[in-house]
Structures are given as structure tokens and as C-alpha cells.
Enzyme design. Structure first.
Site, PDB file in Angstrom:
ATOM      1  CG  HIS A 149     -11.450 -49.703 -29.813  1.00 16.01           C
ATOM      2  ND1 HIS A 149     -11.349 -50.725 -28.892  1.00 16.01           N
ATOM      3  CD2 HIS A 149     -11.173 -48.552 -29.142  1.00 16.01           C
ATOM      4  CE1 HIS A 149     -11.016 -50.218 -27.718  1.00 16.01           C
ATOM      5  NE2 HIS A 149     -10.908 -48.891 -27.831  1.00 16.01           N
ATOM      6  CB  CYS A 165     -11.396 -45.723 -27.058  1.00 15.47           C
ATOM      7  SG  CYS A 165      -9.868 -45.137 -27.804  1.00 15.47           S
TER       8      CYS A 165
END
Length: 189
Positions: A149, A165
Site C-alpha cells: 500500500h 505490510c
């Protein structure tokens, strides 16, 4: 007056000599003391797609948590791009192996993971916008709660700063988002 001028000239000469010596001193290499480097470091190690995948046919991503870079290859293997990233803050939070992109979202919402809720019970979900930790785009992996992301906090790029992440600058995740369809193969190393 002459003494003052001579002292000033001597000081100027001394400062100029020190500056020249500093310029002539070689910079320390990045690997001179890797254990002491804590901030924004990325070695951008080169990778070949063949070292990670058996065949072409779909785009491929390799998230290198050591060099803090994400490598992209198109389905033909000819277009290779490297993006600086943030990576998980610890090895305990780093899942390694093969996965794929299963869902994509422009303007994602963020919800704390169960482990984050245990540590920070006051954290609440955040919708799209400048306060969202997922930035402008998110590509969800087949592993639950693992996402590639963007981020609005650019200080995180090049650092160990996530709970699992892989984060990119918003401009770069927007570019990658267009290049990677659902089904893109991903390897995290």
C-alpha cells in the site's frame, strides 16, 4: 592591526584546510557498520526474476525486506522497476514466501489488525483520506492482513516501520497499482 589581520588570515587558512581535508576524506560505505544504521537505508540490490519465479506470463513482484525495495517485472520480464519501501518493523511481523494479489482498492479504508487492537485498544478504523495509514491505494495479498500500500507518512519509506505490510510512496503505489492486476505473483524475502 597587523596582528589582527594575520590571526584572521591564519584562521581562514586553517578552516579552509580543514574543509579541504573533509572533502578529500572518502565517505564511509553503507556496509561499513550495518548494525548501526537505523534510518532510511535501501541498498536496492538487483534481482533477476528467474531467481524467484519459474516462468513468465503474469507480472511479478519481489519485496526485498533486507534492502527495503520492491521489484516489479511485467509479464514478459522485460520491464523491471524498483521502488523504495517501508518494511515490517521486526522479523516476527515479517511473513516470507510466495503469495499473490487477490484484491485491489483505490482509496482504501484501514482497520486495525487483532494484534494492533490488543496493543492499542483505542485505535479505530479510518476511512479514505490523508489520515489513512494505507495511503491512496492498496493491493491485498492472499495472506490475511498483509497489504502492499501507499503511505502519507513519507518518513517511513526506507525504514522498518510496519506491522507486516510493504509501504510505498503514494505516487509510486499509484504507478504500481496500474501495472499489477489481481493475480500478480508476489514473493516476500
Amino acid at each position: 592591526m597587523t596582528d589582527t589581520l594575520n590571526r584572521r588570515a591564519a584562521m581562514a587558512l586553517g578552516l579552509a584546510s580543514a574543509a579541504g581535508a573533509a572533502l578529500a576524506t572518502p565517505a564511509l560505505s553503507q556496509d561499513a557498520a550495518p548494525a548501526t544504521v537505523r534510518n532510511n537505508v535501501s541498498g536496492f540490490q538487483m534481482h533477476a526474476w528467474r531467481d524467484h519465479f519459474d516462468s513468465l506470463g503474469k507480472p511479478m513482484l519481489v519485496a526485498d525486506t533486507f534492502s527495503r525495495a520492491l521489484h516489479y517485472w511485467n509479464a514478459e520480464g522485460g520491464d523491471h522497476r524498483i521502488f523504495p519501501t517501508s518494511v515490517p518493523i521486526s522479523d516476527d511481523l515479517t511473513k516470507r514466501g510466495y503469495t499473490e494479489i487477490v484484491r485491489k482498492k483505490e482509496g482504501p479504508s484501514w482497520t486495525p489488525t487483532p494484534s494492533q487492537m490488543a496493543r492499542y485498544p483505542d485505535w479505530k478504523p479510518i476511512g479514505p483520506g490523508p489520515d489513512n495509514p494505507l495511503g491512496t491505494h492498496a493491493m491485498y495479498l492472499s495472506w490475511p492482513a498483509y497489504i502492499i500500500h501507499g503511505t502519507h507518512d513519507t518518513r517511513k519509506i526506507g525504514r522498518r516501520s510496519s506491522d507486516g505490510c510493504i509501504g510505498l510512496y503514494n505516487e509510486m503505489i499509484a504507478e504500481l497499482f496500474q501495472l499489477c492486476p489481481v493475480g500478480t505473483r508476489v514473493r516476500v524475502i
